[in-house]
Write a protein that holds these residues in place. Structure first.
Motif: not given
Length: 368
Positions: A123-125, A135-139, A198-201, A236-237
């Motif tokens: 995953v990447r923020y 907006s795309e938040v999580v890739e 990191d992405v969750a933060a 959810l992603e």
């Protein structure tokens, strides 16, 4: 902030799209295939000079033998033909090969004879100046890992999640790398889970921002619903990447598997603990976004109810002059005070008084 975040996003994307490179100072030559980003033989945790052709590398590793000797091949989005060639050389199971080519798999761990096949979601923020309804938040991307007694093959899909820096870091710890292919599998799983944290933060920052926006406007804003719903989809992603990985990590930490070094199992337990923490965070985010959405809808509904009360109150006030004027507009011959000099001012006074009394009543009851 609105300028810095998009620039940061563009820089990160450009950096992550670079193909992973061989570790510096190893004397590695160019890969034999476009899909092969790095290929090396390791003995006792030290990278040995040699060709980057997978067939030659595994031949060299098996000639030297020993538990600490293995080959690590890194592939980036290989074609079916390219992966088929590698699969034939290493005896990979056709079902696992098919999953590795087509990607879009759930995180899982499968055993095929003496070979492990593990799928991890990366995953990447995605940085953005302002969260919108599109907006795309999580890739997300994927890393597939084949682990045998003397080889580890990584297949990466997606523009992020490169393993070049990880390989270089492992090569600086020969004692850990000497434990064999399972040490590489642990390092990959550990890096993936650390990125989850990191992405969750970063996602938490977006949730805080939209929560503040919702509760700052006490009248409610229906346009916030699209932003909240989009953020929920992105959470959810992230949840689909995190949650299914729990069982594979539990298997690796609790089950004795031949290709997994006994000392590495305790390391997998640590990764599983980190995953549990991020899974709890993501679950909490999902519930919090639901609460924010319900609060926003309640605010919008309350505002609509207040507007309807005001409309109803003014309609009641306007009904008084409408009714009186309607009666006098019927042109009957015998009307009250019709031919009196002060009849017209009297009717206007009655209308104004009645309207004022009704308005006062609505004000006292909070409708106006």
């Amino acid at each position: 902030m609105s300028v810095i975040r998009p620039l940061r996003a563009a820089f990160e994307l450009a950096w992550r799209q670079r193909p992973e490179e061989p570790a510096p100072g190893t004397g590695a030559t160019a890969p034999a295939s476009d899909a092969v980003v790095d290929c090396a033989v390791y003995r006792d945790g030290v990278r040995r000079p040699g060709p980057q052709d997978p067939a030659a590398a595994i031949g060299q590793a098996r000639r030297r033998g020993g538990r600490g000797t293995f080959v690590w091949i890194g592939l980036f989005e290989p074609s079916e033909a390219e992966l088929a060639g590698v699969a034939e050389q290493f005896g990979l199971h056709p079902l696992a090969v098919e999953d590795a080519v087509h990607a879009h798999q759930r995180p899982k761990l499968e055993r095929y004879d003496e070979t492990l096949f593990m799928v991890l979601k990366t995953v990447r923020y995605v940085s953005h100046g302002e969260l919108t309804s599109t907006s795309e938040v999580v890739e997300t991307g994927e890393i597939m890992v084949f682990v045998g007694s003397d080889f580890v093959i990584t297949v990466r899909h997606g523009a992020h999640g490169g393993l070049g820096a990880l390989r270089h870091s492992l090569e600086q710890s020969p004692r850990q790398l000497a434990k064999g292919p399972s040490a590489v599998l642990h390092a990959i799983a550990d890096q993936v889970v650390d990125h989850y944290l990191d992405v969750a933060a970063d996602v938490r920052d977006d949730i805080d921002e939209i929560e503040s926006a919702v509760f700052a406007d006490t009248r409610g804003d229906a346009s916030q619903v699209g932003r909240i719903y989009q953020l929920k989809r992105e959470v959810l992603e992230l949840k689909r990447a995190v949650t299914p990985l729990d069982r594979p990590l539990q298997q690796l930490s609790e089950t004795s598997i031949g290709v997994v070094h006994p000392e590495i199992r305790s390391y997998f337990r640590d990764v599983a603990d980190h995953l549990t923490r991020v899974a709890d965070q993501v679950g909490g985010y999902d519930a919090l976004i639901d609460s924010i959405l319900q609060a926003n809808l309640a605010q919008v509904q309350a505002t609509q109810n207040e507007d309807m009360r005001k409309i109803t109150a003014w309609a009641a006030i306007i009904a008084v002059p409408t009714m009186v004027c309607g009666v006098y507009g019927m042109n009957f011959e015998h009307m009250p005070e019709l031919r009196w000099k002060f009849g017209y001012p009297l009717v206007l006074a009655v209308i104004a008084t009645a309207s004022w009394l009704i308005h006062r009543g609505f004000r006292r009851n909070g409708w106006l």
